[in-house]
Design an enzyme around this catalytic site. Structure first.
Site, PDB file in Angstrom:
ATOM      1  N   SER A  92       9.536  14.914  13.295  1.00 26.40           N
ATOM      2  CA  SER A  92       8.681  15.609  12.328  1.00 26.40           C
ATOM      3  C   SER A  92       9.097  17.081  12.238  1.00 26.40           C
ATOM      4  O   SER A  92      10.234  17.369  11.866  1.00 26.40           O
ATOM      5  CB  SER A  92       7.214  15.444  12.734  1.00 26.40           C
ATOM      6  N   HIS A 226       3.266   7.568  11.489  1.00 28.90           N
ATOM      7  CA  HIS A 226       4.020   8.774  11.806  1.00 28.90           C
ATOM      8  C   HIS A 226       4.443   8.822  13.266  1.00 28.90           C
ATOM      9  O   HIS A 226       5.535   9.289  13.586  1.00 28.90           O
ATOM     10  CB  HIS A 226       3.174  10.007  11.460  1.00 28.90           C
TER      11      HIS A 226
END
Length: 256
Positions: A92, A226
């Site tokens: 990320s 995620h």
């Protein structure tokens, strides 16, 4: 039959997601092939350095990541060349930092064997969500939670979450205001990973990492949202991708 011990042939430097502690990425030690040494790069204001002041600019973050990497290499007695090969991994926000760190290191003449990135579309693409970093805390948390951008462990501990929100917000501001200005591709192979249910990435944006490298590129699309790094499928393809760059002598020793 006990596998023979394998000397370290690669150091994997890890950079965490927004607000995250790089130390948690040390658990990859149990996943990577024999002979890969995992070293988390902890940034100020995060994890074990929580009491230090946060960095607010990407240039500062990259400078600190490079400093930590070089400090580790000096302690290990290696330089920036092939004598002690290394790779970078970021998830990320950490993927963006790892990418910029790889560029900084290449500009300085260091060899980066492989850049592994997950949970972040190409830096040349904007994030696939509206900016969040200016929202007040309740809405900021709610939106991140809705998109799966906060680990469940934090959501279940509101007091701890409040402690981490400043670092999450600071990192997200850098991610959301980042502008890609590089014109030449990075001469480092790139391996990308993404969760198929991740609201913070999309397939086209992940494929676009291929445009940022002049070397090999591959993409693994995996089940999950995620935060999929603990999923068995990710661990398997991650280990396999690292094993592909192992020296032939290491492959022979571990296969034997």
């Amino acid at each position: 039959m006990t596998q023979p011990s394998v000397r370290t042939w690669l150091t994997l430097y890890c950079l965490a997601h927004a607000g995250g502690s790089a130390q948690s990425y040390g658990r990859l030690e149990a996943v990577v092939p024999p002979g890969v040494r995992v070293v988390p790069l902890e940034l100020p204001g995060h994890g074990t350095r929580l009491r230090e002041s946060l960095l607010g600019e990407m240039e500062q973050v990259v400078t600190e990541a490079v400093r930590l990497l070089r400090q580790d290499r000096e302690e290990q007695g290696g330089g920036d060349g092939h004598d002690r090969p290394f790779a970078l991994f970021g998830h990320s926000f950490g993927a963006l930092v790892a990418y910029e760190t790889a560029r900084r290191l290449r500009q300085a003449g260091a060899t980066v064997e492989l850049l592994l990135v997950s949970g972040r579309v190409s830096p040349a693409w904007p994030p696939p969500h509206e900016p969040l970093h200016m929202l007040p805390d309740p809405l900021f948390t709610a939106e991140l939670s809705r998109m799966g951008g906060i680990p469940d462990a934090l959501l279940s501990a509101p007091t701890v979450l409040q402690l981490f929100l400043p670092s999450v917000r600071a990192d997200l501001r850098m991610l959301e205001t980042y502008a890609h200005r590089h014109t030449e591709p990075l001469d480092v192979p790139v391996a990308a990973f993404a969760g198929l249910e991740d609201a913070l990435t999309h397939t086209d944006g992940m494929k676009a990492w291929s445009e940022l490298t002049s070397e090999a590129f591959d993409l693994a699309l995996l089940p999950g949202g995620h935060f999929f790094l603990d999923q068995p499928q990710f661990r398997e393809v991650f280990a396999d991708r690292l094993a592909r760059i192992a020296p032939s002598s290491v492959r022979a020793a571990t296969d034997g």
